[in-house]
Scaffold this motif. Structure first.
Motif, short mmCIF file in Angstrom:
data_model
loop_
_atom_site.label_atom_id
_atom_site.label_comp_id
_atom_site.label_asym_id
_atom_site.label_seq_id
_atom_site.Cartn_x
_atom_site.Cartn_y
_atom_site.Cartn_z
N LEU A 194 44.73 25.53 31.16
CA LEU A 194 43.99 25.34 32.41
C LEU A 194 44.75 24.50 33.42
O LEU A 194 44.23 24.23 34.51
CB LEU A 194 42.62 24.73 32.13
N GLY A 195 45.97 24.09 33.06
CA GLY A 195 46.80 23.36 34.01
C GLY A 195 46.94 21.88 33.71
O GLY A 195 46.29 21.35 32.80
N LEU A 249 34.58 22.55 37.96
CA LEU A 249 35.68 22.98 37.09
C LEU A 249 36.87 23.35 37.95
O LEU A 249 36.73 24.10 38.92
CB LEU A 249 35.25 24.20 36.24
N GLY A 250 38.04 22.82 37.61
CA GLY A 250 39.27 23.16 38.31
C GLY A 250 40.27 23.77 37.34
O GLY A 250 40.43 23.28 36.22
N LEU A 288 41.61 35.21 39.06
CA LEU A 288 40.90 34.51 37.99
C LEU A 288 39.43 34.32 38.36
O LEU A 288 38.54 34.51 37.53
CB LEU A 288 41.55 33.16 37.71
N GLY A 289 39.17 33.94 39.61
CA GLY A 289 37.80 33.75 40.04
C GLY A 289 37.00 35.03 39.93
O GLY A 289 35.84 35.02 39.49
N THR A 290 37.60 36.14 40.30
CA THR A 290 36.90 37.42 40.23
C THR A 290 36.64 37.83 38.79
O THR A 290 35.56 38.34 38.46
CB THR A 290 37.72 38.51 40.95
N ALA A 341 37.25 30.74 31.19
CA ALA A 341 38.45 30.59 32.01
C ALA A 341 39.69 30.47 31.13
O ALA A 341 40.73 31.07 31.41
CB ALA A 341 38.32 29.38 32.92
N ASP A 342 39.59 29.68 30.08
CA ASP A 342 40.73 29.48 29.19
C ASP A 342 41.14 30.80 28.54
O ASP A 342 42.34 31.12 28.43
CB ASP A 342 40.37 28.45 28.12
#
Length: 413
Positions: A75-76, A102-103, A115-117, A288-289
Motif C-alpha cells: 500500500l506504499g 485510507l491512503g 485502483l479507485g475504480t 486495496a491490498d
C-alpha cells in the motif's frame, strides 16, 4: 516449417490523437515550430522544469546508506501516504481524527484512478452488483474514459462542463445533468486546474454541487493532479476536498505529484478514500491490498521518499510552498502577456478567459479548423479542441504564438 506470429492477424489500432500530433511535430523541420500540447511543466528555456529542492533531496536520498533497499509495503510507504493525506485534507481534518481515511500509494495518477475504480466495483453499494454509471466531464483528460473501461466500467457517461461559446464552466448544464443521474452514480470532479480547460468551479459552485451530490446519493471521485499549481497555494487548491469532508460526505480522490514535485519519471500517485465510518476501513484496505498485488505488486520508492521528506521537514515544506507559488505565478504571467499581445494585435473576440483559468492548461476557444491552420501554416501544434499547455509559451515564442492566433482568426482558412 512455417511459424506464425501471434500478432499477424491483429488489426492495426488507430494512433492516439496526441501521439499523432507529437509525431507530426517531430517531423516538422520549420525553425519556429512550437509544441503546445505537452503534459509537463516547461521552463523559460523550453525544457522540463525541475525544482532545485527535488534535485537536492534526491541527492541526499541517493547518498544515505541507512535507507533500506527492500520492497516497500504493497500500500506504499506509510510516511508518504500519511503526509500526502494531510496535504489533501489538512492535519486537523475530522475524517483523519476519526480514522475514516485510507491512503494508498499508486503508480502515477492514472494508477490511482484505476485502483479507485477497481475498488468501487468490489466495495461501493454492496447491495447490488455495481458497475456504473460513472460520469466524466465534457471535455476531460483523454485517458480517463479508457482507464475506466479497462477497469470494467462500461457505463461511462458525460456531464456538460465547458461552455465553448462563453469559454466558462457551464454550471447550469453541469447541475442539470447530475440532477438527472441515477442514484449511486460516481461523478469524477476536477478539484482544481481542470484538464484540459483550466477552468474551475468557484467555492459557491462547490457548495451548491455538494447539495446535489447528497440529495441524489452520488459519490464524488475527485481528481487532483497538480495541487498548488492552480492558485499557488496547496491548501486553496484542496478546498473542495476539505469542504466535502467537513460536510461528512464520502469520496475518493486521485492525486499526482509529477507536476508539483517535478517527478515525471517516478510515477508517484496516491489514492485517497474518505469514508463515512471506520467500520469498513479494514475491509476496504484488504481489498486495496489484494488489488495492488494484481495491478503493480509494489509501488516505487524514490519519488515517494522525496515527497515524504519535503512534507515532513518544516524548512523544506516552506521552500517547496514558495517554489510552487512561483510556478503558479509564472503560469498567470504567461496568460497575462499572451492576453496583452492579442489585444495589441487587435485580435477578434474576447480573451479575458485566458487569465480567468488556472494551472498549466488553457482552452483558447479556437475551433478545429483554426487549429489545423496553426499546424499547417504556422507550425503551432495544439490539441484538437484548441487547448494548450501555457508553459510551452516563453519569451522566445510569445510574439510568434500571439501573431499566429491572430492570423488563424483573420486569414481565409
Amino acid at each position: 516449417m512455417t511459424t506464425h506470429s501471434a500478432f499477424i492477424d491483429t488489426p492495426t489500432l488507430p494512433l492516439n490523437p496526441e501521439t499523432k500530433l507529437l509525431a507530426a511535430f517531430k517531423n516538422d523541420t520549420h525553425p519556429d515550430k512550437v509544441y503546445l500540447a505537452g503534459r509537463e511543466y516547461l521552463g523559460e528555456d523550453g525544457q522540463i522544469s525541475v525544482l532545485p529542492l527535488t534535485w537536492k533531496i534526491k541527492q541526499q536520498i541517493g547518498s544515505d546508506p541507512t535507507l533500506g533497499t527492500e520492497y516497500p509495503p504493497g500500500l506504499g510507504l506509510p510516511e508518504f501516504t500519511r503526509r500526502v493525506t494531510d496535504l489533501a485534507l489538512g492535519k486537523d481534518s475530522q475524517a483523519i481524527v476519526e480514522n475514516r481515511v485510507l491512503g494508498v500509494q499508486t503508480v502515477g495518477f492514472m494508477g490511482a484512478v484505476r485502483l479507485g475504480t477497481e475498488l468501487l466495483r468490489r466495495w461501493y453499494n454492496r447491495s447490488v452488483a455495481w458497475s456504473g454509471p460513472v460520469y466524466v466531464a465534457l471535455p476531460c483528460h483523454d485517458s480517463l474514459v479508457d482507464t475506466l473501461k479497462a477497469a470494467g466500467i462500461l457505463d461511462v457517461r458525460q456531464y456538460r462542463y465547458w461552455n465553448a461559446e462563453q469559454r466558462v464552466v457551464s454550471m447550469d448544464k453541469l447541475t442539470e445533468d447530475l440532477e438527472q443521474a441515477p442514484e449511486h452514480s460516481v461523478v469524477m470532479l476536477s478539484a482544481s486546474a481542470h484538464c484540459p480547460t483550466g477552468a474551475d468551479l468557484s467555492q459557491q459552485d462547490w457548495s451548491a454541487l455538494a447539495e446535489v451530490m447528497a440529495s441524489r446519493k452520488l459519490l464524488p471521485f475527485f481528481l487532483l493532479p497538480a495541487q498548488g499549481l492552480c492558485l499557488g497555494d496547496p491548501d486553496q487548491d484542496a478546498w473542495p476536498l476539505r469542504h466535502y469532508a467537513s460536510l461528512g460526505l464520502e469520496f475518493l480522490c486521485a492525486q499526482s505529484f509529477s507536476h508539483s514535485f517535478s517527478l515525471y519519471g517516478e510515477r508517484v500517485g496516491h489514492l485517497l478514500l474518505v469514508l463515512k465510518q471506520n467500520s469498513v476501513l479494514l475491509a476496504v484496505q484488504s481489498q486495496a491490498d489484494s488489488l495492488v498485488r494484481s495491478l503493480w505488486a509494489r509501488p516505487t520508492v524514490l519519488g515517494a521518499r522525496v515527497v515524504a521528506t519535503v512534507l515532513g521537514n518544516p524548512a523544506y515544506l516552506a521552500e517547496w510552498r514558495d517554489a510552487i507559488r512561483g510556478l503558479a505565478e509564472r503560469c498567470l504571467l504567461i496568460r497575462e502577456q499572451l492576453l496583452e499581445k492579442l489585444r495589441l494585435l487587435g485580435t477578434p473576440g474576447r480573451w479575458d478567459h485566458l487569465t480567468q483559468q488556472g494551472g498549466l492548461y488553457c482552452c483558447t476557444g479556437l475551433n478545429a479548423e483554426q487549429v489545423r491552420f496553426l499546424a499547417r501554416k504556422r507550425h503551432l501544434y495544439l490539441l484538437p479542441d484548441g487547448c494548450v499547455n501555457v508553459t510551452a509559451i516563453n519569451r522566445q515564442n510569445l510574439e510568434y504564438v500571439a501573431e499566429s492566433i491572430y492570423l488563424a482568426l483573420t486569414s481565409a482558412l
